[in-house]
Scaffold this active site. Structure first.
Site, PDB file in Angstrom:
ATOM      1  N   THR A 165       0.775  -1.285  -0.053  1.00 37.33           N
ATOM      2  CA  THR A 165       0.436   0.468   0.151  1.00 37.33           C
ATOM      3  C   THR A 165       1.059   1.117   0.368  1.00 37.33           C
ATOM      4  OG1 THR A 165      -1.292  -1.244   1.790  1.00 37.33           O
ATOM      5  CG2 THR A 165      -2.403   1.009   1.530  1.00 37.33           C
ATOM      6  N   ARG A 193     -13.634  -7.243  -0.167  1.00 39.93           N
ATOM      7  CA  ARG A 193     -12.303  -7.052   0.439  1.00 39.93           C
ATOM      8  C   ARG A 193     -12.205  -5.878   1.050  1.00 39.93           C
ATOM      9  NH1 ARG A 193      -6.996  -6.730   1.261  1.00 39.93           N
ATOM     10  NH2 ARG A 193      -5.873  -7.616   3.174  1.00 39.93           N
ATOM     11  N   GLY A 195      -9.323  -3.950   3.050  1.00 40.89           N
ATOM     12  CA  GLY A 195      -7.988  -4.713   4.159  1.00 40.89           C
ATOM     13  C   GLY A 195      -8.178  -3.278   5.409  1.00 40.89           C
ATOM     14  N   ASP A 196      -7.082  -2.864   5.565  1.00 40.94           N
ATOM     15  CA  ASP A 196      -6.541  -2.002   6.613  1.00 40.94           C
ATOM     16  C   ASP A 196      -6.716  -1.324   6.278  1.00 40.94           C
ATOM     17  OD1 ASP A 196      -4.097  -2.753   6.094  1.00 40.94           O
ATOM     18  OD2 ASP A 196      -3.275  -1.901   6.983  1.00 40.94           O
ATOM     19  N   GLY A 219      -3.285  -6.780   6.049  1.00 39.23           N
ATOM     20  CA  GLY A 219      -4.591  -5.834   6.216  1.00 39.23           C
ATOM     21  C   GLY A 219      -5.402  -6.720   7.572  1.00 39.23           C
TER      22      GLY A 219
HETATM   23  N1  ASP Z   1      -2.656  -3.445   3.894  1.00 43.67           N
HETATM   24  C1  ASP Z   1      -2.822  -3.411   2.339  1.00 43.67           C
HETATM   25  C2  ASP Z   1      -4.138  -4.607   2.688  1.00 43.67           C
HETATM   26  O1  ASP Z   1      -4.249  -4.996   3.237  1.00 43.67           O
HETATM   27  C3  ASP Z   1      -1.988  -4.117   0.985  1.00 43.67           C
HETATM   28  C4  ASP Z   1      -0.812  -3.995   1.625  1.00 43.67           C
HETATM   29  O2  ASP Z   1       0.332  -3.055   2.395  1.00 43.67           O
HETATM   30  O3  ASP Z   1       0.373  -5.109   0.813  1.00 43.67           O
HETATM   31  O4  ASP Z   1      -4.945  -4.495   1.779  1.00 43.67           O
END
Ligand code: ASP
Length: 326
Positions: A165, A193, A195-196, A219
């Site tokens: 991200t 879906r 993520g965080d 996440g």
């Molecule tokens: N944190 C991001 C998510 O879970 C993905 C990432 O940073 O690789 O969508």
């Protein structure tokens, strides 16, 4: 004045740093930097050029948080718009809400005249098509997309396909602290879906009185541990930024089952300190930092802390990605 961003933020941090140096507010400087990362097609995990979900559609997540008003704005599973961070910013500016997802987020983006555009780039289309032909059975291909996807998702998803991200956390000349995130999330994720990154408190949190935190990587782990809010809360309760991040790492050690992989925790405090730890990270992980005394942003290595000897195996999508050299 300080800004910390992860490795994917490289195309945006010079602009954010310049704006902060000129006295621009944290949130504006972050939005400007994140937009550049979203526009950079070489970044395969943010904005245009990001990896698609199981259906071959790019769904974007983004958020902003103003640590002075404690207002936030976030969008999740947004399709067809080039700058989710700016749509998130407008959620903060124009709505009595903090988070919009899916069709409602798209409706709002269109309503405010956000820039629309194709997000699926040729490399991602090709990789998805190869995965579809090689990994999905003929029967399922014939019934597509009316097939159960839970198993496909379990075998295909891999946060490291996406690589990362982008997260920015900064403090401006007036002391205001803010955070911003943007991502296409995991490649080959189950449609819808989140993520965080759009979940304030998990993937990011900012409070001008204490500091800010933002996470990249799996996440699902930061959501379960409430990592970003926890780090800022630990600082509020008197811990240093280093102690707060170590405490959040300890929280992650308590996670049982589910997917355990890499999470990088980026944190700053209100006094200009910072700490970055890559939980289950690898030596190639790095982040960018800029402060007043630096002529330009510099890249640094995070501290690596292993909490699992058994990281998730590479998925079929990840192997495909490597074989194709994409
Ligand atoms: N944190 C991001 C998510 O879970 C993905 C990432 O940073 O690789 O969508």
């Amino acid at each position: 004045m300080i800004i910390v961003t992860n490795n994917e933020g490289g195309s945006g941090i010079p602009t954010t740093a310049k704006l902060l140096e000129q006295g621009v507010a944290s949130l504006d400087a972050i939005e400007a930097g994140v937009r550049l990362v979203e526009a950079d097609e070489a970044v395969r995990t943010v904005g245009r050029g990001g990896w698609p979900n199981l259906l071959g559609e790019v769904e974007l997540d983004a958020s902003v948080m103003d640590g002075t008003s404690l207002r936030t704005g976030a969008v999740g599973a947004l399709q067809g718009f080039l700058h989710p961070v700016s749509v998130a910013r407008q959620v903060l500016e124009r709505l009595p809400h903090e988070l919009l997802v899916g069709e409602g987020a798209m409706r709002f983006a269109a309503e405010i005249g956000a820039q629309a555009g194709e997000l699926l780039m040729p490399h991602a289309r090709t990789a998805w098509r190869h995965w579809f032909e090689d990994e999905v059975s003929e029967g399922e291909r014939n019934r597509w997309p009316d097939v159960p996807m839970a198993d496909l998702c379990r075998h295909a998803i891999d946060p490291e396909v996406g690589r990362d991200t982008t997260v920015f956390i900064s403090q401006d000349r007036a002391g205001n602290i803010a955070a911003g995130t943007s991502t296409s999330g995991w490649g080959w994720k189950y449609p819808g879906r989140l993520g965080d990154s759009p979940v304030i408190g998990a993937g990011s949190y900012a409070d001008t009185r204490y500091g800010a935190c933002a996470c990249t990587g799996v996440g699902e782990m930061s959501i379960r541990a409430g990592t970003a809010r926890a780090v800022v809360l630990y600082m509020k309760m008197g811990m240093s930024v280093e102690e707060a991040v170590y405490e959040a790492v300890a929280d992650m050690r308590s996670l049982k089952g589910g997917l355990i992989g890499r999470v990088t925790i980026h944190a700053i405090d209100a006094a200009g300190g910072h700490k970055v730890v890559a939980v289950n990270g690898t030596p190639e992980n790095y982040y960018w930092i800029w402060r007043d005394e630096l002529a330009s942003p510099i890249s640094c290595r995070p501290e690596i802390i292993a909490i699992s000897d058994d990281p998730a195996p590479k998925s079929t999508a990840h192997r495909r990605y490597e074989q194709m050299g994409l």
